[in-house]
Design a protein around this motif. Structure first.
Motif, PDB file in Angstrom:
ATOM      1  N   SER A  64      38.117  41.721  32.858  1.00 53.76           N
ATOM      2  CA  SER A  64      37.710  40.448  32.304  1.00 53.76           C
ATOM      3  C   SER A  64      38.802  39.926  31.394  1.00 53.76           C
ATOM      4  O   SER A  64      39.218  40.606  30.466  1.00 53.76           O
ATOM      5  CB  SER A  64      36.402  40.619  31.536  1.00 53.76           C
ATOM      6  N   HIS A  65      39.297  38.741  31.693  1.00 54.92           N
ATOM      7  CA  HIS A  65      40.327  38.105  30.887  1.00 54.92           C
ATOM      8  C   HIS A  65      39.876  36.704  30.551  1.00 54.92           C
ATOM      9  O   HIS A  65      39.480  35.952  31.442  1.00 54.92           O
ATOM     10  CB  HIS A  65      41.652  38.014  31.655  1.00 54.92           C
ATOM     11  N   PRO A  66      39.914  36.310  29.278  1.00 53.03           N
ATOM     12  CA  PRO A  66      39.539  34.936  28.960  1.00 53.03           C
ATOM     13  C   PRO A  66      40.556  33.960  29.524  1.00 53.03           C
ATOM     14  O   PRO A  66      41.738  34.272  29.627  1.00 53.03           O
ATOM     15  CB  PRO A  66      39.516  34.912  27.437  1.00 53.03           C
ATOM     16  N   CYS A 117      37.791  37.799  36.807  1.00 53.47           N
ATOM     17  CA  CYS A 117      37.745  37.590  35.371  1.00 53.47           C
ATOM     18  C   CYS A 117      36.585  36.672  34.999  1.00 53.47           C
ATOM     19  O   CYS A 117      35.870  36.168  35.865  1.00 53.47           O
ATOM     20  CB  CYS A 117      39.064  37.011  34.877  1.00 53.47           C
ATOM     21  N   THR A 118      36.427  36.485  33.718  1.00 55.07           N
ATOM     22  CA  THR A 118      35.459  35.547  33.185  1.00 55.07           C
ATOM     23  C   THR A 118      36.246  34.396  32.587  1.00 55.07           C
ATOM     24  O   THR A 118      37.210  34.615  31.845  1.00 55.07           O
ATOM     25  CB  THR A 118      34.582  36.218  32.113  1.00 55.07           C
ATOM     26  N   PHE A 174      31.822  31.774  33.096  1.00 57.07           N
ATOM     27  CA  PHE A 174      31.515  31.829  34.520  1.00 57.07           C
ATOM     28  C   PHE A 174      32.515  32.758  35.203  1.00 57.07           C
ATOM     29  O   PHE A 174      33.635  32.941  34.724  1.00 57.07           O
ATOM     30  CB  PHE A 174      31.526  30.430  35.157  1.00 57.07           C
ATOM     31  N   PRO A 175      32.117  33.368  36.324  1.00 61.95           N
ATOM     32  CA  PRO A 175      33.025  34.278  37.029  1.00 61.95           C
ATOM     33  C   PRO A 175      34.133  33.517  37.758  1.00 61.95           C
ATOM     34  O   PRO A 175      33.907  32.436  38.300  1.00 61.95           O
ATOM     35  CB  PRO A 175      32.115  35.009  38.013  1.00 61.95           C
ATOM     36  N   TRP A 176      35.321  34.098  37.777  1.00 61.53           N
ATOM     37  CA  TRP A 176      36.475  33.486  38.424  1.00 61.53           C
ATOM     38  C   TRP A 176      37.335  34.584  39.022  1.00 61.53           C
ATOM     39  O   TRP A 176      37.228  35.750  38.657  1.00 61.53           O
ATOM     40  CB  TRP A 176      37.296  32.687  37.404  1.00 61.53           C
ATOM     41  N   ALA A 177      38.195  34.231  39.948  1.00 61.21           N
ATOM     42  CA  ALA A 177      39.123  35.195  40.538  1.00 61.21           C
ATOM     43  C   ALA A 177      40.447  34.513  40.824  1.00 61.21           C
ATOM     44  O   ALA A 177      40.508  33.298  41.006  1.00 61.21           O
ATOM     45  CB  ALA A 177      38.543  35.770  41.832  1.00 61.21           C
ATOM     46  N   ARG A 178      41.494  35.307  40.877  1.00 65.76           N
ATOM     47  CA  ARG A 178      42.827  34.840  41.270  1.00 65.76           C
ATOM     48  C   ARG A 178      43.381  35.863  42.244  1.00 65.76           C
ATOM     49  O   ARG A 178      43.172  37.062  42.084  1.00 65.76           O
ATOM     50  CB  ARG A 178      43.753  34.746  40.058  1.00 65.76           C
ATOM     51  N   LEU A 179      44.096  35.391  43.267  1.00 66.56           N
ATOM     52  CA  LEU A 179      44.714  36.327  44.190  1.00 66.56           C
ATOM     53  C   LEU A 179      45.927  35.722  44.869  1.00 66.56           C
ATOM     54  O   LEU A 179      46.106  34.514  44.903  1.00 66.56           O
ATOM     55  CB  LEU A 179      43.706  36.831  45.225  1.00 66.56           C
ATOM     56  N   ARG A 180      46.753  36.609  45.376  1.00 69.38           N
ATOM     57  CA  ARG A 180      47.970  36.250  46.095  1.00 69.38           C
ATOM     58  C   ARG A 180      47.738  36.476  47.583  1.00 69.38           C
ATOM     59  O   ARG A 180      46.746  37.063  47.998  1.00 69.38           O
ATOM     60  CB  ARG A 180      49.117  37.123  45.584  1.00 69.38           C
ATOM     61  N   ALA A 181      48.671  36.061  48.400  1.00 74.68           N
ATOM     62  CA  ALA A 181      48.535  36.117  49.857  1.00 74.68           C
ATOM     63  C   ALA A 181      48.148  37.500  50.395  1.00 74.68           C
ATOM     64  O   ALA A 181      47.267  37.587  51.252  1.00 74.68           O
ATOM     65  CB  ALA A 181      49.811  35.619  50.534  1.00 74.68           C
TER      66      ALA A 181
END
Length: 146
Positions: free
Chosen positions: A2-4, A78-79, A93-100
């Motif tokens: 979890s990262h703000p 993350c949040t 709220f829930p969130w995500a980040r991703l690379r190819a």
């Protein structure tokens, strides 16, 4: 993990009740020709696997899902929250980040295919389709369709 995350929030011109609301309904199953997830939209809901699976059910057998992915070497859940210029935070709220590479693993798991990948300036995009679908006629920024 979890990262703000800070975000300027919705545009003031959008009105006080616009955030998270839409009058647009999703199309019927397997009727969409083109879906676009750009500007971090792959992170909506914090579960890219579920979002890609839902989009896979919505696009037609010859349709395409265009996804912009992060350029940084990242795959995180993350949040996040919106924060205004006065430091007032909205609900998390829930969130995500991703690379190819992470998106490719998701598509492999779902039986979806990466049909193309390209960069446009600092942005990276992948085109996803159903296995066996023809790439002919698919739109790509900077290219004319055949």
């Amino acid at each position: 993990m979890s990262h703000p995350t800070r975000s300027p929030g919705p545009s003031p011109s959008a009105g006080p009740h616009s955030a998270g609301r839409s009058s647009t309904r999703f199309p019927a199953r397997e009727t969409g020709r083109l879906f676009l997830l750009a500007d971090g939209d792959i992170g909506i809901g914090g579960d890219p696997h579920a979002l890609v699976r839902r989009c896979a059910h919505l696009i037609s057998p010859t349709g395409v899902l265009l996804v912009e992915v992060d350029n940084n070497d990242v795959e995180e859940h993350c949040t996040a929250w919106f924060e205004d210029t006065h430091g007032h935070r909205g609900p998390p709220f829930p969130w995500a980040r991703l690379r190819a590479p992470a998106l490719r693993r998701i598509t492999d798991d779902l039986g979806f295919s990466v049909t193309d990948q390209w960069k446009s300036g600092p942005r990276t995009f992948l085109a996803l389709g159903h296995p066996g679908s023809s790439p002919r006629g698919r739109a790509r920024p900077g290219r004319a369709m055949p």
